[in-house]
Scaffold this active site. Structure first.
Site, PDB file in Angstrom:
ATOM      1  CB  ALA A 134      71.984  19.114 -19.306  1.00 42.92           C
TER       2      ALA A 134
ATOM      3  CE1 TYR B 153      82.864   9.591 -11.743  1.00 46.60           C
ATOM      4  CE2 TYR B 153      85.084   9.062 -12.469  1.00 46.60           C
ATOM      5  CZ  TYR B 153      83.887   9.725 -12.662  1.00 46.60           C
ATOM      6  OH  TYR B 153      83.709  10.520 -13.773  1.00 46.60           O
TER       7      TYR B 153
END
Ligand SMILES: NC(=O)c1ccc[n+]([C@@H]2O[C@H](COP(=O)([O-])OP(=O)(O)OC[C@H]3O[C@@H](n4cnc5c(N)ncnc54)[C@H](O)[C@@H]3O)[C@@H](O)[C@H]2O)c1
Length: 236
Positions: free
Chosen positions: A14, A157
């Site tokens: 975050a 990914y």
């Protein structure tokens, strides 16, 4: 807007981008938020960015490290007694120097799986112990549009994000008996450090679109035009 007053939320990764945006929205909805990131400074900066006083706390937490996870979650439970919402947002696109390699190397595969897949599993399993005791809880895993479409230059990914979707389905089945919801969201294209890195790579080696001569945000905008029906980028 949904009212989350009195709810305790934990967000991983975050300290930047989408995770910071998620914290802002949780704050607007009235939740108390534990802002975590491998970068303690990033987490502190999110705290300042959101500016919601003591409803917010910032902690350094590495989602690949079980001791780090256990320490932070245990401390949270001691202080706040419960967790209502976990957002597994931490993610990376490659290891150091990824954007300078045309083909992802073994380190790229390993590190991306460690953070994007094993990291989600490790944090989920630790928090789920609390959810099993509480007999309620919500987990939101940040997957990606990449989970649903291939990618010529970042297959490591894309497959990691497909694994996040698959893990979400399995974990939802594991946790249903405890009244816990487990869901994933697949964001589209958002201009964050991850996309800065993809743009760096594609300006050197090309990609699935004609982007010769384009760099940075201009290259990103070309992908937004081609891939997003409304032709506008999302924001964190
Ligand atoms: N930007 C996009 O277009 C896009 C699209 C779909 C999904 N996503 C996903 O959204 C999530 C957030 O990405 P973003 O675009 O905001 O990128 P970002 O680089 O801005 O944020 C990722 C955050 O994760 C943190 N992090 C990295 N390794 C960590 C670890 N081991 N432990 C804890 N934190 C760690 C970083 O420090 C960073 O703050 C990622 O899971 C990403 O894959 C991004």
């Amino acid at each position: 807007m949904i009212n989350l007053s009195g709810k305790e939320a934990i967000v991983t990764g975050a300290g930047s981008g989408i995770g910071r945006g998620i914290c802002s929205v949780l704050a607007l909805a009235g939740a108390n938020v534990l802002v975590t990131d491998i970068s303690g400074k990033g987490a502190e900066d999110t705290l300042k960015h959101c500016g919601y006083g003591d409803k917010f706390r910032a902690r350094q937490m590495d989602v690949t490290n079980e001791n780090s996870i256990d320490e932070i979650i245990s401390e949270h439970i001691k202080d706040r007694k419960k967790i209502d919402i976990l957002v597994n947002n931490a993610g990376i696109i490659g290891s150091e120097g990824w954007s300078n390699r045309e083909i992802p190397n073994s380190q790229d595969w390993t590190e991306v799986y460690e953070v994007n897949v094993r990291g989600v599993v490790k944090v989920s399993e630790r928090v789920s112990k609390e959810f099993q005791n509480q007999k309620r809880g919500k987990i939101i895993n940040i997957a990606s549009i990449a989970a649903r479409q291939g990618s010529p230059d970042s297959p490591h990914y894309s497959t990691s994000k497909a694994a996040v979707v698959s893990w979400t389905q399995s974990h939802a089945l594991q946790m249903a008996a405890y009244n816990v919801n487990v869901n994933a969201v697949c964001p589209g294209l958002i201009w964050t450090p991850i996309w800065e890195s993809i743009a760096r790579k594609r300006s050197q080696f090309g990609g699935s679109l004609k982007t010769e001569g384009l760099k940075g945000k201009n290259l990103f905008d070309q992908f937004v035009k081609a891939w997003i029906p409304l032709q506008r980028e999302q924001t964190p």
